[in-house]
Design a protein around this motif. Structure first.
Motif, PDB file in Angstrom:
ATOM      1  N   ALA A  31       0.840  -1.201   0.000  1.00 55.22           N
ATOM      2  CA  ALA A  31       0.000   0.000   0.000  1.00 55.22           C
ATOM      3  C   ALA A  31       0.874   1.250   0.000  1.00 55.22           C
ATOM      4  CB  ALA A  31      -0.895   0.005   1.243  1.00 55.22           C
ATOM      5  N   GLU A  32       0.359   2.308  -0.580  1.00 57.06           N
ATOM      6  CA  GLU A  32       1.040   3.600  -0.521  1.00 57.06           C
ATOM      7  C   GLU A  32       0.898   4.134   0.917  1.00 57.06           C
ATOM      8  OE1 GLU A  32       0.273   8.134  -2.190  1.00 57.06           O
ATOM      9  OE2 GLU A  32      -1.019   6.493  -2.849  1.00 57.06           O
ATOM     10  N   VAL A  33       1.985   4.643   1.474  1.00 59.09           N
ATOM     11  CA  VAL A  33       1.920   5.195   2.834  1.00 59.09           C
ATOM     12  C   VAL A  33       2.016   6.711   2.765  1.00 59.09           C
ATOM     13  CG1 VAL A  33       3.069   5.288   5.089  1.00 59.09           C
ATOM     14  CG2 VAL A  33       2.945   3.113   3.850  1.00 59.09           C
ATOM     15  N   ARG A  34       1.129   7.409   3.437  1.00 57.99           N
ATOM     16  CA  ARG A  34       1.176   8.869   3.535  1.00 57.99           C
ATOM     17  C   ARG A  34       1.235   9.239   5.009  1.00 57.99           C
ATOM     18  NH1 ARG A  34      -0.744  11.627  -0.943  1.00 57.99           N
ATOM     19  NH2 ARG A  34       0.209  13.400   0.112  1.00 57.99           N
ATOM     20  N   VAL A  35       2.083  10.202   5.320  1.00 61.94           N
ATOM     21  CA  VAL A  35       2.263  10.565   6.736  1.00 61.94           C
ATOM     22  C   VAL A  35       1.621  11.920   7.022  1.00 61.94           C
ATOM     23  CG1 VAL A  35       3.949  10.911   8.578  1.00 61.94           C
ATOM     24  CG2 VAL A  35       4.447   9.336   6.703  1.00 61.94           C
ATOM     25  N   ASN A  36       0.870  11.985   8.105  1.00 63.61           N
ATOM     26  CA  ASN A  36       0.276  13.240   8.594  1.00 63.61           C
ATOM     27  C   ASN A  36      -0.483  14.008   7.516  1.00 63.61           C
ATOM     28  OD1 ASN A  36       1.488  12.548  10.954  1.00 63.61           O
ATOM     29  ND2 ASN A  36       3.131  14.052  10.827  1.00 63.61           N
ATOM     30  N   CYS A  37      -1.305  13.305   6.753  1.00 63.86           N
ATOM     31  CA  CYS A  37      -2.137  14.046   5.793  1.00 63.86           C
ATOM     32  C   CYS A  37      -3.594  13.614   5.963  1.00 63.86           C
ATOM     33  CB  CYS A  37      -1.635  13.826   4.363  1.00 63.86           C
ATOM     34  SG  CYS A  37      -1.971  12.196   3.749  1.00 63.86           S
ATOM     35  N   ASP A  38      -4.498  14.286   5.277  1.00 61.38           N
ATOM     36  CA  ASP A  38      -5.920  13.966   5.417  1.00 61.38           C
ATOM     37  C   ASP A  38      -6.215  12.601   4.808  1.00 61.38           C
ATOM     38  OD1 ASP A  38      -6.462  16.317   6.681  1.00 61.38           O
ATOM     39  OD2 ASP A  38      -6.877  17.404   4.812  1.00 61.38           O
ATOM     40  N   THR A  76       8.281   7.513   7.686  1.00 65.01           N
ATOM     41  CA  THR A  76       8.737   8.465   6.666  1.00 65.01           C
ATOM     42  C   THR A  76       9.407   7.725   5.523  1.00 65.01           C
ATOM     43  OG1 THR A  76       9.097  10.096   8.409  1.00 65.01           O
ATOM     44  CG2 THR A  76      10.078  10.568   6.277  1.00 65.01           C
ATOM     45  N   ARG A  77      10.231   6.749   5.873  1.00 63.05           N
ATOM     46  CA  ARG A  77      10.892   5.945   4.821  1.00 63.05           C
ATOM     47  C   ARG A  77       9.863   5.124   4.045  1.00 63.05           C
ATOM     48  NH1 ARG A  77      16.259   6.149   5.091  1.00 63.05           N
ATOM     49  NH2 ARG A  77      17.295   6.352   7.094  1.00 63.05           N
ATOM     50  N   ALA A  78       8.893   4.563   4.770  1.00 63.69           N
ATOM     51  CA  ALA A  78       7.870   3.750   4.101  1.00 63.69           C
ATOM     52  C   ALA A  78       7.097   4.597   3.093  1.00 63.69           C
ATOM     53  CB  ALA A  78       6.918   3.146   5.135  1.00 63.69           C
ATOM     54  N   ALA A  79       7.032   5.894   3.384  1.00 63.67           N
ATOM     55  CA  ALA A  79       6.237   6.792   2.529  1.00 63.67           C
ATOM     56  C   ALA A  79       7.003   7.257   1.299  1.00 63.67           C
ATOM     57  CB  ALA A  79       5.781   7.999   3.338  1.00 63.67           C
TER      58      ALA A  79
END
Ligand code: TXA
Ligand code: MG
Length: 338
Positions: free
Chosen positions: A258-265, A334-337
């Motif tokens: 899966a795509e990982v996004r950090v601290n976003c909506d 962060t790296r995963a993203a």
């Protein structure tokens, strides 16, 4: 395929003996599961690289069962490294030290340093000591995942990740339950005048400072401040040697499908991971609600895996703030993203 075995005394002895003749082992540790092989056996280590599809110049950690064995692998060990070893081994900490002749290029990636850890998981310790009784000096064990993928924190995850590439006639995976820490060990470079953290983990900069009384350089902090396109303002990353020395700098690490996004909506259908007090956005699928940082670290990778199993295409992670374990969690997500 390789089979998952319960760790009886018989299994322990046959596994240790097998390792001495070149077999590989899915080994439980308190951080993550490792893919272990005899650190003196070039063929076994070559097979680890093959199974993981890992680039050849990437060094591996040598695991030992007791401090008595450290001088086999490392020399000119500074006093502060002894203090760290006394306080945090067995445990989730890896020390980078000057190598001895025993640590061959196929272990160190051609560097003059070797990474060493005494893991705290009772099965790993028993196994290392049994391996030693069969004449073994140490087990090289990278995390038991395909290169760049999420580290496994259970025997079942090792089987899913690598089972099809292992040799069922001799390789085994030992059942050791869920890894208690859940993130890879803190890596500390002990080749300079003071400790330098190369990879953050459960042994925090503050703990290192308190144990040694020395200033601690936290290299990883600059690492995660890289700009979104992956470039760093740290000129050291342009150096080829440094790329090898700093874990994870070669490519994306710890990434689920899966795509990982950090601290976003989060949008409708997104997976969502956050501390328990953070509300789930409307339409998002709550994957985990850890109550504190320890639990956050412990469940992060298993949650990434569960999301992939559920075919969730995007995961939004609300990363914890602060130093210590929060920093380690932030670094991984962060790296995963990337
Ligand atoms: O918790 C852990 O450390 C787990 C368990 C299985 O012990 N192992 C683990 O291994 O995470 P691996 O190979 O996935 O990550 C080890 C990292 C590599 O990224 C490598 O760059 C770094 O350690 N490393 C190994 N030898 C090194 C050295 N001589 N100098 C600097 N970094 C080194
Ligand atoms: Mg790894």
């Amino acid at each position: 395929m390789a089979i998952i075995l319960e760790c009886t005394n018989e299994v322990l002895a046959s596994t240790a003996k097998g390792l001495k003749s070149g077999a590989l082992l899915g080994m439980p540790t308190e951080t993550v599961y490792g893919l272990a092989g005899d650190a003196e056996n070039a063929d076994a280590i070559a097979r680890i690289y093959k199974v993981k599809e890992r680039p050849q110049n990437h060094p591996v950690i040598v695991h030992i069962g007791s401090l008595d064995h450290i001088d086999l692998w490392a020399r000119e060990i500074p006093e502060y490294a002894h203090l760290l070893a006394r306080d945090f081994w067995p445990g989730p900490m890896t020390l980078v030290l000057q190598r001895t002749a025993l640590a061959k290029d196929f272990i160190t990636g051609g560097q003059e340093t070797v990474a060493i850890r005494i893991p705290a998981h009772p099965i790993a310790l028993k196994l290392l000591n049994s391996f030693h009784a069969f004449g073994g000096k140490g087990l090289a064990a990278p995390s038991a995942n395909r290169f760049g993928a999420v580290s496994p924190t259970s025997a079942q995850a090792v089987e899913a990740e690598l089972g099809q590439y292992l040799d069922e006639s001799r390789d085994v995976i030992l059942e050791g339950g869920s890894s208690l820490v859940g993130l890879e060990s803190t890596i500390i470079d002990c080749t300079g005048n003071h400790p330098r953290i190369l990879r953050p983990g459960a042994i925090t900069a503050e703990m290192v400072r308190n144990a040694t009384g020395l200033k601690v350089e936290d290299f990883t902090f600059k690492e995660i401040n890289k700009s979104a396109d992956g470039r760093s303002d740290d000129s050291r990353s342009d150096n080829k040697d440094e790329e090898i020395r700093v874990p994870g700098s070669l490519e994306n690490h710890y990434s689920p499908k899966a795509e990982v996004r950090v601290n976003c909506d989060a949008k409708k259908g997104d997976g969502f991971i956050a501390l328990v007090h953070v509300q789930t956005p409307e339409g998002a699928i709550r994957l985990a609600s850890p109550k504190d940082l320890d639990e956050y670290a412990r469940i992060l990778y298993q949650t990434f895996r569960a999301a992939d199993a559920q075919k969730i295409s995007r995961i939004v992670v609300i990363a914890p703030e602060g130093d210590g374990l929060a920093l380690a969690i932030r670094e991984r997500v962060t790296r995963a993203a990337r």
